[in-house]
Write a protein that holds these residues in place. Sequence first.
Motif, PDB file in Angstrom:
ATOM      1  N   THR A   1       0.828  -1.216   0.000  1.00 19.57           N
ATOM      2  CA  THR A   1       0.000   0.000   0.000  1.00 19.57           C
ATOM      3  C   THR A   1       0.859   1.262   0.000  1.00 19.57           C
ATOM      4  O   THR A   1       0.320   2.370  -0.027  1.00 19.57           O
ATOM      5  CB  THR A   1      -0.920   0.025   1.229  1.00 19.57           C
ATOM      6  N   ASP A   2       2.173   1.130   0.022  1.00 15.78           N
ATOM      7  CA  ASP A   2       3.060   2.280   0.162  1.00 15.78           C
ATOM      8  C   ASP A   2       2.876   3.306  -0.961  1.00 15.78           C
ATOM      9  O   ASP A   2       2.819   4.515  -0.722  1.00 15.78           O
ATOM     10  CB  ASP A   2       4.516   1.829   0.189  1.00 15.78           C
ATOM     11  N   THR A   3       2.808   2.816  -2.194  1.00 19.05           N
ATOM     12  CA  THR A   3       2.721   3.728  -3.317  1.00 19.05           C
ATOM     13  C   THR A   3       1.370   4.434  -3.351  1.00 19.05           C
ATOM     14  O   THR A   3       1.296   5.645  -3.603  1.00 19.05           O
ATOM     15  CB  THR A   3       2.955   2.982  -4.643  1.00 19.05           C
ATOM     16  N   ALA A   4       0.300   3.700  -3.092  1.00 20.82           N
ATOM     17  CA  ALA A   4      -1.022   4.318  -3.037  1.00 20.82           C
ATOM     18  C   ALA A   4      -1.059   5.402  -1.972  1.00 20.82           C
ATOM     19  O   ALA A   4      -1.627   6.486  -2.189  1.00 20.82           O
ATOM     20  CB  ALA A   4      -2.089   3.258  -2.759  1.00 20.82           C
ATOM     21  N   ILE A   5      -0.454   5.138  -0.821  1.00 20.02           N
ATOM     22  CA  ILE A   5      -0.421   6.116   0.262  1.00 20.02           C
ATOM     23  C   ILE A   5       0.314   7.381  -0.172  1.00 20.02           C
ATOM     24  O   ILE A   5      -0.144   8.500   0.079  1.00 20.02           O
ATOM     25  CB  ILE A   5       0.226   5.508   1.520  1.00 20.02           C
ATOM     26  N   GLN A   6       1.442   7.227  -0.861  1.00 18.09           N
ATOM     27  CA  GLN A   6       2.180   8.412  -1.290  1.00 18.09           C
ATOM     28  C   GLN A   6       1.379   9.232  -2.293  1.00 18.09           C
ATOM     29  O   GLN A   6       1.336  10.463  -2.212  1.00 18.09           O
ATOM     30  CB  GLN A   6       3.530   8.031  -1.900  1.00 18.09           C
ATOM     31  N   VAL A   7       0.746   8.548  -3.246  1.00 18.85           N
ATOM     32  CA  VAL A   7      -0.064   9.261  -4.235  1.00 18.85           C
ATOM     33  C   VAL A   7      -1.174  10.058  -3.538  1.00 18.85           C
ATOM     34  O   VAL A   7      -1.408  11.237  -3.829  1.00 18.85           O
ATOM     35  CB  VAL A   7      -0.680   8.283  -5.260  1.00 18.85           C
ATOM     36  N   LEU A   8      -1.845   9.426  -2.581  1.00 20.78           N
ATOM     37  CA  LEU A   8      -2.954  10.074  -1.883  1.00 20.78           C
ATOM     38  C   LEU A   8      -2.479  11.208  -0.985  1.00 20.78           C
ATOM     39  O   LEU A   8      -3.130  12.262  -0.907  1.00 20.78           O
ATOM     40  CB  LEU A   8      -3.726   9.030  -1.076  1.00 20.78           C
ATOM     41  N   GLU A   9      -1.357  11.019  -0.312  1.00 25.38           N
ATOM     42  CA  GLU A   9      -0.836  12.087   0.536  1.00 25.38           C
ATOM     43  C   GLU A   9      -0.407  13.285  -0.308  1.00 25.38           C
ATOM     44  O   GLU A   9      -0.565  14.434   0.116  1.00 25.38           O
ATOM     45  CB  GLU A   9       0.317  11.570   1.386  1.00 25.38           C
ATOM     46  N   ASP A  10       0.117  13.027  -1.500  1.00 28.15           N
ATOM     47  CA  ASP A  10       0.453  14.126  -2.412  1.00 28.15           C
ATOM     48  C   ASP A  10      -0.810  14.879  -2.834  1.00 28.15           C
ATOM     49  O   ASP A  10      -0.811  16.114  -2.945  1.00 28.15           O
ATOM     50  CB  ASP A  10       1.182  13.593  -3.644  1.00 28.15           C
ATOM     51  N   LEU A  11      -1.888  14.136  -3.070  1.00 28.14           N
ATOM     52  CA  LEU A  11      -3.150  14.779  -3.452  1.00 28.14           C
ATOM     53  C   LEU A  11      -3.681  15.648  -2.315  1.00 28.14           C
ATOM     54  O   LEU A  11      -4.151  16.771  -2.545  1.00 28.14           O
ATOM     55  CB  LEU A  11      -4.186  13.716  -3.829  1.00 28.14           C
ATOM     56  N   ILE A  12      -3.597  15.150  -1.092  1.00 27.37           N
ATOM     57  CA  ILE A  12      -4.079  15.918   0.053  1.00 27.37           C
ATOM     58  C   ILE A  12      -3.231  17.163   0.262  1.00 27.37           C
ATOM     59  O   ILE A  12      -3.735  18.218   0.666  1.00 27.37           O
ATOM     60  CB  ILE A  12      -4.103  15.031   1.319  1.00 27.37           C
ATOM     61  N   ALA A  13      -1.929  17.065  -0.035  1.00 29.62           N
ATOM     62  CA  ALA A  13      -1.071  18.237   0.063  1.00 29.62           C
ATOM     63  C   ALA A  13      -1.506  19.324  -0.922  1.00 29.62           C
ATOM     64  O   ALA A  13      -1.345  20.515  -0.660  1.00 29.62           O
ATOM     65  CB  ALA A  13       0.389  17.841  -0.188  1.00 29.62           C
ATOM     66  N   GLU A  14      -2.087  18.911  -2.047  1.00 27.96           N
ATOM     67  CA  GLU A  14      -2.587  19.860  -3.036  1.00 27.96           C
ATOM     68  C   GLU A  14      -3.971  20.395  -2.678  1.00 27.96           C
ATOM     69  O   GLU A  14      -4.268  21.576  -2.857  1.00 27.96           O
ATOM     70  CB  GLU A  14      -2.657  19.192  -4.416  1.00 27.96           C
ATOM     71  N   ASN A  15      -4.812  19.502  -2.176  1.00 22.42           N
ATOM     72  CA  ASN A  15      -6.201  19.874  -1.873  1.00 22.42           C
ATOM     73  C   ASN A  15      -6.708  18.950  -0.768  1.00 22.42           C
ATOM     74  O   ASN A  15      -6.957  17.776  -1.007  1.00 22.42           O
ATOM     75  CB  ASN A  15      -7.075  19.747  -3.129  1.00 22.42           C
ATOM     76  N   ASP A  16      -6.847  19.506   0.428  1.00 27.01           N
ATOM     77  CA  ASP A  16      -7.229  18.685   1.578  1.00 27.01           C
ATOM     78  C   ASP A  16      -8.722  18.743   1.880  1.00 27.01           C
ATOM     79  O   ASP A  16      -9.149  18.409   2.983  1.00 27.01           O
ATOM     80  CB  ASP A  16      -6.435  19.088   2.819  1.00 27.01           C
ATOM     81  N   SER A  17      -9.524  19.142   0.893  1.00 25.04           N
ATOM     82  CA  SER A  17     -10.962  19.292   1.127  1.00 25.04           C
ATOM     83  C   SER A  17     -11.800  18.237   0.406  1.00 25.04           C
ATOM     84  O   SER A  17     -13.012  18.399   0.268  1.00 25.04           O
ATOM     85  CB  SER A  17     -11.426  20.691   0.686  1.00 25.04           C
ATOM     86  N   VAL A  18     -11.168  17.160  -0.055  1.00 30.31           N
ATOM     87  CA  VAL A  18     -11.881  16.125  -0.800  1.00 30.31           C
ATOM     88  C   VAL A  18     -12.045  14.890   0.091  1.00 30.31           C
ATOM     89  O   VAL A  18     -11.084  14.145   0.313  1.00 30.31           O
ATOM     90  CB  VAL A  18     -11.139  15.745  -2.097  1.00 30.31           C
ATOM     91  N   PRO A  19     -13.244  14.637   0.612  1.00 32.52           N
ATOM     92  CA  PRO A  19     -13.435  13.505   1.528  1.00 32.52           C
ATOM     93  C   PRO A  19     -13.065  12.157   0.930  1.00 32.52           C
ATOM     94  O   PRO A  19     -12.567  11.275   1.629  1.00 32.52           O
ATOM     95  CB  PRO A  19     -14.934  13.577   1.861  1.00 32.52           C
TER      96      PRO A  19
END
Length: 226
Positions: free
Chosen positions: A144-162
Motif C-alpha cells: 500500500t506504500d505507493t497508493a499512500i504516497q499518491v494520496l498524501e500528495d493529493l491531500i497536500a494539493e487539496n485537503d478538502s476532498v473527503p
Amino acid sequence: MKMGLAEDVSAVAADAQVLLQQASSVDPDSPEPLQALASLRYEQGQAEEALQLLKESMSKWFRQQGSEEEEDYSQQDMEADAASEGDFKAPRKPKTMSEEELDQERDQSGSESEYETDDEDDDLPSFEFRFECAKMLLELDDSTDTAIQVLEDLIAENDSVPDVWHLLGLSYYSGGMLTEAAEICQTGMQLLQKQRRGPEDDIMASFLDLQSAIQEARAVEGQDGQ
C-alpha cells in the motif's frame, strides 16, 4: 444469453484496446491510455497484466519519495516497494466507492470542483486521474506504500476532498497501520461535518464502515484499550 453478452463485452474490449494503443502511439508520453488499458484489463480479470500496465503508466509521471534526484518511478522501484507489510490480516476490507457512486455523490454535492487545484503541477496528470490511479493500486498492488504516497500528495494539493481522505484511511488500514488509519478516518469525518455532510451521504457511510473495520481490527490485536 450470458454467452452472447460475454461475446459482446469481448468485442467491445478488443475495440477499446485498439483505440487505446493508437492513442498511446500518438502521444507516447501520456500516461492516460496505459492507465485506461490497465483498468480494462482489471475489468477483464487480468490483474497481473493490469498492474504491469499501471506501473508503466506511472513511470511517466510518478516520482518516489526519498529520491534525491527525483528519478522517474520505474517498474523496478515499484517491485522494491512490495516489501512485506508484516503478518497483519484485516478481518474484512471495506469497499471503495464505485465510479457510479462517486459520480452520484459529485452530482448531489456539487463536489466536482473539489478535484481541481490551482497549485497542480502542469507536468502531472489531473487530480482525479491520480486519485483513480491510487484506487487501482489499492486493488492490484500487494503493497500500500505507493497508493499512500499518491494520496498524501493529493491531500497536500487539496485537503478538502473527503473521497481522498477515505481512500488514504483505507490504504493505511489495508497495510495494517491501524493507528494512522484511525487518525485519517477521524480527520475525514471531521471534514464531512465541516461540509455539513450527513448520514444520507454515501461517503459518510463509507467512513463509518471504515471506522468500524478499524475498531474490529484493533480489538483483535488488543489495541482498543477498552
